[in-house]
Design an enzyme around this catalytic site. Structure first.
Site, short mmCIF file in Angstrom:
data_model
loop_
_atom_site.label_atom_id
_atom_site.label_comp_id
_atom_site.label_asym_id
_atom_site.label_seq_id
_atom_site.Cartn_x
_atom_site.Cartn_y
_atom_site.Cartn_z
N ASN A 10 0.87 -1.18 0.00
CA ASN A 10 0.00 0.00 0.00
C ASN A 10 0.91 1.23 0.00
O ASN A 10 1.52 1.55 1.01
CB ASN A 10 -0.89 -0.04 1.26
CG ASN A 10 -1.70 1.23 1.43
OD1 ASN A 10 -1.79 2.05 0.52
ND2 ASN A 10 -2.30 1.39 2.60
N LYS A 12 0.11 4.23 -0.24
CA LYS A 12 -0.55 5.41 0.37
C LYS A 12 -0.36 6.65 -0.53
O LYS A 12 -0.26 6.51 -1.73
CB LYS A 12 -0.03 5.64 1.78
CG LYS A 12 -0.10 4.38 2.64
CD LYS A 12 0.01 4.66 4.10
CE LYS A 12 0.07 3.36 4.86
NZ LYS A 12 -0.02 3.52 6.30
N HIS A 102 -9.57 0.85 5.01
CA HIS A 102 -8.29 1.09 5.70
C HIS A 102 -8.55 2.04 6.87
O HIS A 102 -9.37 2.95 6.78
CB HIS A 102 -7.28 1.70 4.72
CG HIS A 102 -5.88 1.69 5.27
ND1 HIS A 102 -5.46 2.62 6.20
CD2 HIS A 102 -4.84 0.88 5.04
CE1 HIS A 102 -4.20 2.35 6.51
NE2 HIS A 102 -3.79 1.30 5.82
N GLU A 104 -6.98 4.45 7.96
CA GLU A 104 -6.78 5.87 7.65
C GLU A 104 -8.04 6.45 6.99
O GLU A 104 -8.41 7.59 7.23
CB GLU A 104 -5.55 6.06 6.76
CG GLU A 104 -4.27 5.86 7.58
CD GLU A 104 -3.07 5.36 6.80
OE1 GLU A 104 -3.06 5.44 5.56
OE2 GLU A 104 -2.12 4.88 7.46
N GLU A 174 -5.38 -5.34 10.53
CA GLU A 174 -4.37 -4.32 10.76
C GLU A 174 -4.64 -3.59 12.08
O GLU A 174 -5.43 -2.63 12.11
CB GLU A 174 -4.39 -3.28 9.64
CG GLU A 174 -4.13 -3.86 8.27
CD GLU A 174 -3.53 -2.83 7.33
OE1 GLU A 174 -2.44 -3.08 6.83
OE2 GLU A 174 -4.13 -1.75 7.14
N GLY A 180 2.36 1.94 10.83
CA GLY A 180 3.30 3.06 10.68
C GLY A 180 4.02 3.44 11.97
O GLY A 180 4.65 4.49 12.04
N SER A 220 3.37 -2.48 10.32
CA SER A 220 4.83 -2.47 10.48
C SER A 220 5.49 -3.79 10.09
O SER A 220 6.44 -4.24 10.74
CB SER A 220 5.19 -2.07 11.91
OG SER A 220 4.73 -0.76 12.19
#
Ligand code: PEP
Length: 259
Positions: A10, A12, A102, A104, A174, A180, A220
């Site tokens: 991904n 991003k 996701h 985010e 996730e 991250g 991660s």
């Protein structure tokens, strides 16, 4: 049940067209000598504006070693939805997967379970595969509600999806606190939550269909963690953010997931 692993990158909101081309060429180069049958299914999800350049670069990639994904979509086919992109528009680039849900998008853009469900249904109807993300916050983990939260996200994302279609979706577990942050979720614990997801899928669509679903871990993932993650019974691959932005580290993760 043998499920073909997936390693998905991904990207991003990184990489303009030239940078995307450089990265995809680096990944292609790093796996060019590896037999396709030994590789996991490799997927890359660039920004929308790089879908065409990445698509062109992987179309000559012998025997479809790399597949294309979009990072998002809208569920309506067309219309007055400023700033959105339809699934048919994504299909123009021969993408096979679309990431939805996701954290985010849920947290920064306020996407609801209901919206994610509409996207999942539209993606499946269009013949593409949704990669449906789920995951708990650190607060939810500390409150002990991880399993119920994840199960609820899965049930809501797949409402009104036919059992046979459930078998073909991809799920990415996730944990939000691991995305991250450099903090990877312990592999045994990630596998435990992924088993909760599989049990939930079995309740929705039956055990045979649930056993076919590929469930990835994301958060991660690094070249140093992938082997232990892939050694777990129910982890079928990885959704990789930061470490997918360098051809070398992404290629090491791909190789770490090889048979
Ligand atoms: C992600 O964004 O899906 C992700 C897992 O990111 P990272 O690998 O950087 O934690």
């Amino acid at each position: 049940m043998s499920r073909r692993p997936i390693i998905a990158g991904n990207w991003k909101m990184h990489n303009n067209r030239a940078q995307s081309e450089e990265l995809i060429c680096g990944i292609k180069d790093a796996i060019k000598d590896i037999d396709k049958d030994l590789l996991p299914e490799v997927v890359v999800a660039p920004v929308f504006t790089s879908l065409d350049i990445v698509s062109k670069n992987i179309s000559d990639c012998a025997c479809g070693k790399i597949q294309l994904a979009a990072q998002n979509c809208y569920f309506e086919p067309k219309g007055a939805f400023t700033g959105e992109i339809s699934i048919d528009m994504i299909k123009d680039f021969d993408a096979k997967f679309i990431i939805i849900g996701h954290s985010e998008r849920r947290q920064i853009f306020g996407e609801s379970d209901e919206l994610i469900n509409k996207k999942a249904i539209a993606i499946i109807e269009a013949g593409l595969t949704p990669i449906i993300c789920c995951g708990e916050t650190l607060e939810q983990r500390e409150l002990g509600v991880t399993d119920s939260h994840i199960a609820s996200q899965i049930v809501k994302a797949l409402e009104n999806v036919k059992p046979a279609d459930v078998a073909n979706v991809v799920i990415a577990y996730e944990p939000i606190w691991a995305i991250g942050t450099g903090k990877t979720c312990d592999s045994v614990e990630a596998n435990r939550v992924i088993k909760v997801i599989r049990t939930t899928l079995a309740q929705i669509a039956g055990k045979d269909n649930a056993d076919k679903v590929r469930i990835l871990y994301g958060g991660s993932v690094k070249p140093e963690t992938i082997k232990e993650q892939m050694a777990q019974s129910d982890i079928d691959g990885a959704l990789v953010g930061g470490a997918s932005l360098k051809a070398d580290s992404f290629a090491q993760i791909i190789k770490g997931a090889m048979k």
